[in-house]
Design a protein around this motif. Structure first.
Motif, PDB file in Angstrom:
ATOM      1  N   PRO A  22       0.827  -1.212   0.000  1.00  0.00           N
ATOM      2  CA  PRO A  22       0.000   0.000   0.000  1.00  0.00           C
ATOM      3  C   PRO A  22       0.859   1.258   0.000  1.00  0.00           C
ATOM      4  O   PRO A  22       1.983   1.259   0.506  1.00  0.00           O
ATOM      5  CB  PRO A  22      -0.805  -0.127   1.302  1.00  0.00           C
ATOM      6  CG  PRO A  22      -0.782  -1.584   1.640  1.00  0.00           C
ATOM      7  CD  PRO A  22       0.544  -2.086   1.151  1.00  0.00           C
ATOM      8  N   ARG A  23       0.328   2.334  -0.570  1.00  0.00           N
ATOM      9  CA  ARG A  23       1.034   3.617  -0.572  1.00  0.00           C
ATOM     10  C   ARG A  23       1.035   4.187   0.844  1.00  0.00           C
ATOM     11  O   ARG A  23       0.026   4.152   1.547  1.00  0.00           O
ATOM     12  CB  ARG A  23       0.345   4.605  -1.500  1.00  0.00           C
ATOM     13  CG  ARG A  23       0.151   4.121  -2.928  1.00  0.00           C
ATOM     14  CD  ARG A  23      -0.854   5.013  -3.638  1.00  0.00           C
ATOM     15  NE  ARG A  23      -1.065   4.624  -5.016  1.00  0.00           N
ATOM     16  CZ  ARG A  23      -2.253   4.510  -5.592  1.00  0.00           C
ATOM     17  NH1 ARG A  23      -3.359   4.742  -4.882  1.00  0.00           N
ATOM     18  NH2 ARG A  23      -2.361   4.169  -6.857  1.00  0.00           N
ATOM     19  N   ASP A  24       2.151   4.762   1.242  1.00  0.00           N
ATOM     20  CA  ASP A  24       2.204   5.398   2.557  1.00  0.00           C
ATOM     21  C   ASP A  24       1.368   6.675   2.582  1.00  0.00           C
ATOM     22  O   ASP A  24       0.623   6.927   3.535  1.00  0.00           O
ATOM     23  CB  ASP A  24       3.656   5.721   2.931  1.00  0.00           C
ATOM     24  CG  ASP A  24       4.466   4.465   3.228  1.00  0.00           C
ATOM     25  OD1 ASP A  24       3.862   3.462   3.654  1.00  0.00           O
ATOM     26  OD2 ASP A  24       5.692   4.484   3.016  1.00  0.00           O
ATOM     27  N   VAL A  25       1.527   7.497   1.543  1.00  0.00           N
ATOM     28  CA  VAL A  25       0.811   8.775   1.485  1.00  0.00           C
ATOM     29  C   VAL A  25       0.161   8.914   0.110  1.00  0.00           C
ATOM     30  O   VAL A  25       0.818   9.304  -0.855  1.00  0.00           O
ATOM     31  CB  VAL A  25       1.763   9.970   1.736  1.00  0.00           C
ATOM     32  CG1 VAL A  25       0.966  11.280   1.720  1.00  0.00           C
ATOM     33  CG2 VAL A  25       2.502   9.808   3.044  1.00  0.00           C
ATOM     34  N   PRO A  26      -1.106   8.593  -0.020  1.00  0.00           N
ATOM     35  CA  PRO A  26      -1.771   8.770  -1.317  1.00  0.00           C
ATOM     36  C   PRO A  26      -1.902  10.245  -1.659  1.00  0.00           C
ATOM     37  O   PRO A  26      -1.981  11.102  -0.769  1.00  0.00           O
ATOM     38  CB  PRO A  26      -3.147   8.135  -1.095  1.00  0.00           C
ATOM     39  CG  PRO A  26      -3.375   8.206   0.369  1.00  0.00           C
ATOM     40  CD  PRO A  26      -2.022   8.064   1.011  1.00  0.00           C
ATOM     41  N   GLU A  48      -5.675  10.380  -5.669  1.00  0.00           N
ATOM     42  CA  GLU A  48      -5.790   8.953  -5.390  1.00  0.00           C
ATOM     43  C   GLU A  48      -6.784   8.703  -4.256  1.00  0.00           C
ATOM     44  O   GLU A  48      -7.607   7.783  -4.327  1.00  0.00           O
ATOM     45  CB  GLU A  48      -4.413   8.384  -5.034  1.00  0.00           C
ATOM     46  CG  GLU A  48      -3.451   8.322  -6.211  1.00  0.00           C
ATOM     47  CD  GLU A  48      -2.011   8.109  -5.796  1.00  0.00           C
ATOM     48  OE1 GLU A  48      -1.176   7.796  -6.677  1.00  0.00           O
ATOM     49  OE2 GLU A  48      -1.691   8.277  -4.594  1.00  0.00           O
ATOM     50  N   ALA A  49      -6.706   9.538  -3.217  1.00  0.00           N
ATOM     51  CA  ALA A  49      -7.636   9.405  -2.099  1.00  0.00           C
ATOM     52  C   ALA A  49      -9.067   9.703  -2.539  1.00  0.00           C
ATOM     53  O   ALA A  49     -10.017   9.063  -2.072  1.00  0.00           O
ATOM     54  CB  ALA A  49      -7.222  10.342  -0.965  1.00  0.00           C
ATOM     55  N   LYS A  74      -7.617  -5.349   1.397  1.00  0.00           N
ATOM     56  CA  LYS A  74      -7.244  -4.647   0.171  1.00  0.00           C
ATOM     57  C   LYS A  74      -8.344  -3.698  -0.273  1.00  0.00           C
ATOM     58  O   LYS A  74      -8.078  -2.612  -0.798  1.00  0.00           O
ATOM     59  CB  LYS A  74      -6.906  -5.651  -0.922  1.00  0.00           C
ATOM     60  CG  LYS A  74      -5.592  -6.390  -0.688  1.00  0.00           C
ATOM     61  CD  LYS A  74      -5.276  -7.360  -1.812  1.00  0.00           C
ATOM     62  CE  LYS A  74      -3.951  -8.072  -1.543  1.00  0.00           C
ATOM     63  NZ  LYS A  74      -3.644  -9.085  -2.593  1.00  0.00           N
ATOM     64  N   ASN A  89      -7.948  -0.576   1.623  1.00  0.00           N
ATOM     65  CA  ASN A  89      -6.847   0.228   1.090  1.00  0.00           C
ATOM     66  C   ASN A  89      -7.226   0.905  -0.219  1.00  0.00           C
ATOM     67  O   ASN A  89      -6.789   2.024  -0.497  1.00  0.00           O
ATOM     68  CB  ASN A  89      -5.606  -0.641   0.883  1.00  0.00           C
ATOM     69  CG  ASN A  89      -4.872  -0.929   2.180  1.00  0.00           C
ATOM     70  OD1 ASN A  89      -4.893  -0.120   3.102  1.00  0.00           O
ATOM     71  ND2 ASN A  89      -4.230  -2.088   2.265  1.00  0.00           N
ATOM     72  N   SER A 128      -9.327   3.919   0.652  1.00  0.00           N
ATOM     73  CA  SER A 128      -8.576   4.987   1.311  1.00  0.00           C
ATOM     74  C   SER A 128      -7.552   5.618   0.374  1.00  0.00           C
ATOM     75  O   SER A 128      -6.863   6.566   0.758  1.00  0.00           O
ATOM     76  CB  SER A 128      -7.853   4.443   2.549  1.00  0.00           C
ATOM     77  OG  SER A 128      -6.831   3.534   2.174  1.00  0.00           O
ATOM     78  N   ARG A 186      -4.911   4.125  -0.744  1.00  0.00           N
ATOM     79  CA  ARG A 186      -3.569   3.592  -0.493  1.00  0.00           C
ATOM     80  C   ARG A 186      -3.207   2.472  -1.465  1.00  0.00           C
ATOM     81  O   ARG A 186      -2.065   2.028  -1.511  1.00  0.00           O
ATOM     82  CB  ARG A 186      -3.462   3.100   0.953  1.00  0.00           C
ATOM     83  CG  ARG A 186      -3.676   4.205   1.998  1.00  0.00           C
ATOM     84  CD  ARG A 186      -3.382   3.716   3.407  1.00  0.00           C
ATOM     85  NE  ARG A 186      -1.970   3.409   3.558  1.00  0.00           N
ATOM     86  CZ  ARG A 186      -1.503   2.293   4.110  1.00  0.00           C
ATOM     87  NH1 ARG A 186      -2.364   1.340   4.524  1.00  0.00           N
ATOM     88  NH2 ARG A 186      -0.211   2.087   4.240  1.00  0.00           N
ATOM     89  N   ARG A 187      -4.162   2.015  -2.229  1.00  0.00           N
ATOM     90  CA  ARG A 187      -3.895   0.978  -3.231  1.00  0.00           C
ATOM     91  C   ARG A 187      -4.675   1.326  -4.497  1.00  0.00           C
ATOM     92  O   ARG A 187      -5.804   1.809  -4.438  1.00  0.00           O
ATOM     93  CB  ARG A 187      -4.327  -0.399  -2.711  1.00  0.00           C
ATOM     94  CG  ARG A 187      -3.968  -1.554  -3.646  1.00  0.00           C
ATOM     95  CD  ARG A 187      -4.399  -2.880  -3.045  1.00  0.00           C
ATOM     96  NE  ARG A 187      -3.626  -3.255  -1.881  1.00  0.00           N
ATOM     97  CZ  ARG A 187      -2.454  -3.880  -1.921  1.00  0.00           C
ATOM     98  NH1 ARG A 187      -1.906  -4.195  -3.095  1.00  0.00           N
ATOM     99  NH2 ARG A 187      -1.829  -4.199  -0.817  1.00  0.00           N
TER     100      ARG A 187
END
Length: 284
Positions: A3-7, A11-12, A42, A45, A48, A50-51
């Motif tokens: 997963p991305r740490d900071v979208p 993306e969010a 998933k 994520n 959120s 993050r994916r």
């Protein structure tokens, strides 16, 4: 991929819109996950930001949610097809705060921009000297390398108006912002002269709210309203002393649309605004 740490804000936003569709359909996260062949973690994520998610999976979820809003689905798929590294602002990732890059992203994808500024010239139209004065006054003061990057990035944002299809942009600036002498007289004068050039750009309408007006609402607030490809993807950006905030719920959007309309009714017309800017520049 992990997963991305900071979208990014975009993306969010994709994840948030998918979550809204699921909740409106009355589906649980585990049901949606099973429908596209993944697990609940998933799916969380994805929602959120993050994916990432493929266009094919978005369309499968839209069918599952009984969403037949094709323009919205197409717009969400367009976001999903994007990837980091493809736009000019990505070279600043890891150098500047993510919120600065989110602003570039928001402006780049906007169909139309409307902005109100009470104490600062909008970042899109700042000169290098003016931007340096603003960033240089931060506490603590940025290191020279970071200051240079902030100024370069901010000035580069104006390139959206050099595209073959620049977004229409309506700018309302209070006289207080026009009279603030950030960086001293010469910097402030050069900034006003640049605004006079900006006022001639084909896609920009620049208007000013004068001090002489007696009924300016005390709650007036600086903000940027960015229209997305569909109304559901409109976004409001607010500047705060601690970074930018991005708002996109319908009640929030409605409130700031009303604020912009109110400010627009108070502003001078474009020619009178030019005259006011020229007058202030001569006084500098």
């Amino acid at each position: 991929m992990p997963p991305r740490d900071v979208p990014t804000a975009r993306e969010a936003r994709l994840g948030a819109e998918l979550r809204k569709l699921r909740e409106r359909a009355g589906k649980a996260a585990h049901e949606a996950a099973a429908h596209i062949g993944t697990d609940r973690a998933k799916m969380s994520n994805i929602e959120s930001g993050r994916r990432g998610i493929s266009e094919e999976r978005i369309r499968r979820l839209a069918d599952f949610y009984l969403c037949d809003d094709e323009p919205l689905i197409d717009a969400l798929c367009a976001i999903a097809r994007e990837h980091r590294g493809q736009h000019w602002w990505e070279r600043y990732r890891g150098i500047l705060a993510p919120g600065s890059l989110d602003m570039s992203e928001l402006e780049h994808h906007a169909r139309r921009l409307s902005t109100v500024h009470m104490l600062l010239v909008p970042g899109l139209f700042q000169t290098p000297g003016y931007a340096r004065a603003i960033f240089g006054s931060a506490i603590p003061r940025p290191r020279d390398e970071e200051l240079d990057a902030r100024v370069e990035h901010r000035v580069s944002r104006a390139q959206i108006f050099r595209r073959p299809d620049p977004p229409p942009c309506e700018v309302i600036i209070h006289e207080a912002a026009l009279r603030m002498r950030y960086g001293g007289r010469s910097v402030a004068r050069a900034q006003l002269e640049h605004l006079l050039d900006v006022a001639d750009w084909p896609s920009v309408t620049l208007r000013a709210i004068p001090f002489a007006l007696e009924d300016v609402p005390g709650h007036a607030q600086s903000m940027l309203y960015a229209e997305g490809p569909v109304p559901q993807l409109d976004t409001v950006q607010l500047d705060t002393p601690f970074g930018g905030a991005f708002l996109h719920t319908e009640p929030e959007l409605k409130k700031y649309r009303r604020l912009f309309v109110t400010s627009s009714h108070l502003a001078l017309d474009a020619e009178d605004s030019r005259q006011l800017i020229r007058y202030i520049a001569r006084e500098m």
